[in-house]
Design a protein around this motif. Structure first.
Motif, PDB file in Angstrom:
ATOM      1  N   PRO A 151       4.925  10.937   2.798  1.00  0.00           N
ATOM      2  CA  PRO A 151       5.121  11.643   4.066  1.00  0.00           C
ATOM      3  C   PRO A 151       5.078  10.684   5.248  1.00  0.00           C
ATOM      4  CG  PRO A 151       2.932  12.064   3.188  1.00  0.00           C
ATOM      5  CD  PRO A 151       3.673  11.327   2.124  1.00  0.00           C
ATOM      6  N   ASP A 152       5.885  10.976   6.253  1.00  0.00           N
ATOM      7  CA  ASP A 152       5.934  10.103   7.424  1.00  0.00           C
ATOM      8  C   ASP A 152       4.692  10.233   8.301  1.00  0.00           C
ATOM      9  OD1 ASP A 152       8.442   9.087   6.758  1.00  0.00           O
ATOM     10  OD2 ASP A 152       9.472  10.789   7.691  1.00  0.00           O
ATOM     11  N   ASP A 153       4.054  11.378   8.242  1.00  0.00           N
ATOM     12  CA  ASP A 153       2.871  11.626   9.072  1.00  0.00           C
ATOM     13  C   ASP A 153       1.655  10.928   8.484  1.00  0.00           C
ATOM     14  OD1 ASP A 153       0.898  12.516  10.716  1.00  0.00           O
ATOM     15  OD2 ASP A 153       1.206  14.656  10.351  1.00  0.00           O
ATOM     16  N   MET A 154       1.234   9.836   9.121  1.00  0.00           N
ATOM     17  CA  MET A 154       0.096   9.070   8.624  1.00  0.00           C
ATOM     18  C   MET A 154      -1.228   9.775   8.876  1.00  0.00           C
ATOM     19  SD  MET A 154       0.682   6.402   6.918  1.00  0.00           S
ATOM     20  CE  MET A 154      -0.941   5.661   7.043  1.00  0.00           C
ATOM     21  N   ASN A 155      -1.225  10.817   9.696  1.00  0.00           N
ATOM     22  CA  ASN A 155      -2.464  11.538   9.969  1.00  0.00           C
ATOM     23  C   ASN A 155      -2.842  12.481   8.832  1.00  0.00           C
ATOM     24  OD1 ASN A 155      -2.894  10.410  12.550  1.00  0.00           O
ATOM     25  ND2 ASN A 155      -1.380  11.812  13.441  1.00  0.00           N
ATOM     26  N   LYS A 156      -1.877  12.743   7.961  1.00  0.00           N
ATOM     27  CA  LYS A 156      -2.181  13.593   6.810  1.00  0.00           C
ATOM     28  C   LYS A 156      -3.032  12.814   5.821  1.00  0.00           C
ATOM     29  CE  LYS A 156       1.873  16.632   6.840  1.00  0.00           C
ATOM     30  NZ  LYS A 156       3.049  17.105   6.066  1.00  0.00           N
TER      31      LYS A 156
ATOM     32  N   ASP B 211       0.868  -1.178   0.000  1.00  0.00           N
ATOM     33  CA  ASP B 211       0.000   0.000   0.000  1.00  0.00           C
ATOM     34  C   ASP B 211       0.902   1.225   0.000  1.00  0.00           C
ATOM     35  OD1 ASP B 211      -1.568   2.244   0.949  1.00  0.00           O
ATOM     36  OD2 ASP B 211      -3.063   0.815   1.665  1.00  0.00           O
ATOM     37  N   TYR B 212       0.678   2.126  -0.939  1.00  0.00           N
ATOM     38  CA  TYR B 212       1.560   3.282  -1.093  1.00  0.00           C
ATOM     39  C   TYR B 212       1.447   4.309   0.038  1.00  0.00           C
ATOM     40  CZ  TYR B 212       2.904   1.767  -5.774  1.00  0.00           C
ATOM     41  OH  TYR B 212       3.425   1.058  -6.836  1.00  0.00           O
ATOM     42  N   ARG B 213       0.551   4.079   0.996  1.00  0.00           N
ATOM     43  CA  ARG B 213       0.480   4.942   2.176  1.00  0.00           C
ATOM     44  C   ARG B 213       0.836   4.188   3.454  1.00  0.00           C
ATOM     45  NH1 ARG B 213       1.277   8.918   3.951  1.00  0.00           N
ATOM     46  NH2 ARG B 213      -0.521  10.065   4.732  1.00  0.00           N
ATOM     47  N   CYS B 214       1.407   3.008   3.288  1.00  0.00           N
ATOM     48  CA  CYS B 214       1.770   2.183   4.441  1.00  0.00           C
ATOM     49  C   CYS B 214       3.233   2.424   4.810  1.00  0.00           C
ATOM     50  CB  CYS B 214       1.542   0.710   4.111  1.00  0.00           C
ATOM     51  SG  CYS B 214       2.234  -0.442   5.311  1.00  0.00           S
ATOM     52  N   PRO B 215       3.509   2.938   6.006  1.00  0.00           N
ATOM     53  CA  PRO B 215       4.903   3.187   6.399  1.00  0.00           C
ATOM     54  C   PRO B 215       5.737   1.917   6.488  1.00  0.00           C
ATOM     55  CG  PRO B 215       3.412   3.471   8.276  1.00  0.00           C
ATOM     56  CD  PRO B 215       2.555   3.328   7.061  1.00  0.00           C
TER      57      PRO B 215
ATOM     58  N   LEU C 209      -5.771   1.419   3.247  1.00  0.00           N
ATOM     59  CA  LEU C 209      -5.666   2.332   4.385  1.00  0.00           C
ATOM     60  C   LEU C 209      -6.576   3.558   4.257  1.00  0.00           C
ATOM     61  CD1 LEU C 209      -1.842   2.169   5.098  1.00  0.00           C
ATOM     62  CD2 LEU C 209      -3.695   1.311   6.537  1.00  0.00           C
ATOM     63  N   ASN C 210      -6.516   4.238   3.124  1.00  0.00           N
ATOM     64  CA  ASN C 210      -7.319   5.448   2.953  1.00  0.00           C
ATOM     65  C   ASN C 210      -7.419   5.811   1.476  1.00  0.00           C
ATOM     66  OD1 ASN C 210      -4.872   6.782   2.286  1.00  0.00           O
ATOM     67  ND2 ASN C 210      -4.500   7.241   4.452  1.00  0.00           N
ATOM     68  N   LYS C 211      -7.949   6.967   1.197  1.00  0.00           N
ATOM     69  CA  LYS C 211      -8.139   7.410  -0.188  1.00  0.00           C
ATOM     70  C   LYS C 211      -6.812   7.574  -0.913  1.00  0.00           C
ATOM     71  CE  LYS C 211     -12.621   7.809  -0.788  1.00  0.00           C
ATOM     72  NZ  LYS C 211     -13.318   7.055  -1.864  1.00  0.00           N
TER      73      LYS C 211
END
Length: 224
Positions: A137-142, A65-69, A102-104
């Motif tokens: 970005p490291d911030d997953m809340n973004k 997933d491209y938003r998975c750290p 994970l998200n959009k």
């Protein structure tokens, strides 16, 4: 005597029918089990981005997933060793398959990457793939980080031809990556993938505790 012989013949017939029936049931059950097993491990690798030799004996998939750290960490730490020891050796053909959950941004990143693959080919895909993880970005809340403009700029960083970049953006905006992503998600669901990164070797999800576990799984797959 005639009645006894007749009764014996009837009993023999019933015994034979019973044996045949049991045999048929066993065959049907075995066939169903084999079909189920084949269905669980059957993967359509066609039109999937990969690295490695075309005729490598073992297929390996990273579900990411491209938003998975954790996927970013896998890309930066584990993948170089996989490439060096398993892909470059000719043993493994390595695929990346999206499990965008994970998200959009996960969804957008996956569809855009698939569009890059469709429009510009395998090499451009891997360059974009690597750079997108590096740019994550490291911030997953973004949220809403992977806007079309962000994805376009990320592609521009690795593709100099602006006409090609614009072709990808237009195709993406017209839904070019949707079917490919759905195919990936179906593969993941069929294998029971629930998180990322997940690795499968020849259609079998591997529980990894060390790199040696992965090497052992590849060696076992080679010897089958």
């Amino acid at each position: 005597m005639a009645n006894t012989k007749q009764k014996g013949s009837i009993n023999w017939i019933f015994w034979m029918i019973g044996i045949i029936a049991v045999g048929v049931i066993i065959i049907v059950v075995l066939d169903q089990n084999m079909s189920s097993s084949e269905k669980e491990t059957s993967i359509d690798y066609e039109n999937q981005p990969y690295i490695g030799e075309e005729d490598a004996p073992v297929n390996m998939i990273e579900f990411g997933d491209y938003r998975c750290p954790h996927c970013k960490n896998f890309q930066q730490s584990a993948f170089p060793e996989i490439k060096k020891q398993l892909v470059d050796s000719g043993d493994v053909k390595f695929y990346f398959v999206n499990y965008a959950f994970l998200n959009k941004d996960s969804d957008r990143g996956a569809k855009f990457a698939e569009t890059v693959f469709q429009e510009l080919g395998n090499n451009a895909f891997w360059e974009f793939h690597d750079h997108l993880f590096a740019s994550m970005p490291d911030d997953m809340n973004k949220s809403n980080v992977y806007t079309t403009e962000f994805l376009k700029q990320t592609l521009q960083d690795v593709v100099d031809d602006q006409e090609k970049v614009q072709t990808v953006v237009e195709a993406y905006e017209n839904g070019a990556g949707e079917d490919a992503l759905e195919k990936d998600m179906e593969i993941a669901r069929n294998l029971g993938v629930t998180g990322t990164p997940t690795v499968a070797v020849d259609g079998e999800v591997i529980k990894l505790e060390s790199f040696q576990d992965l090497k052992d799984a590849v060696e076992e797959a080679k010897n089958k």
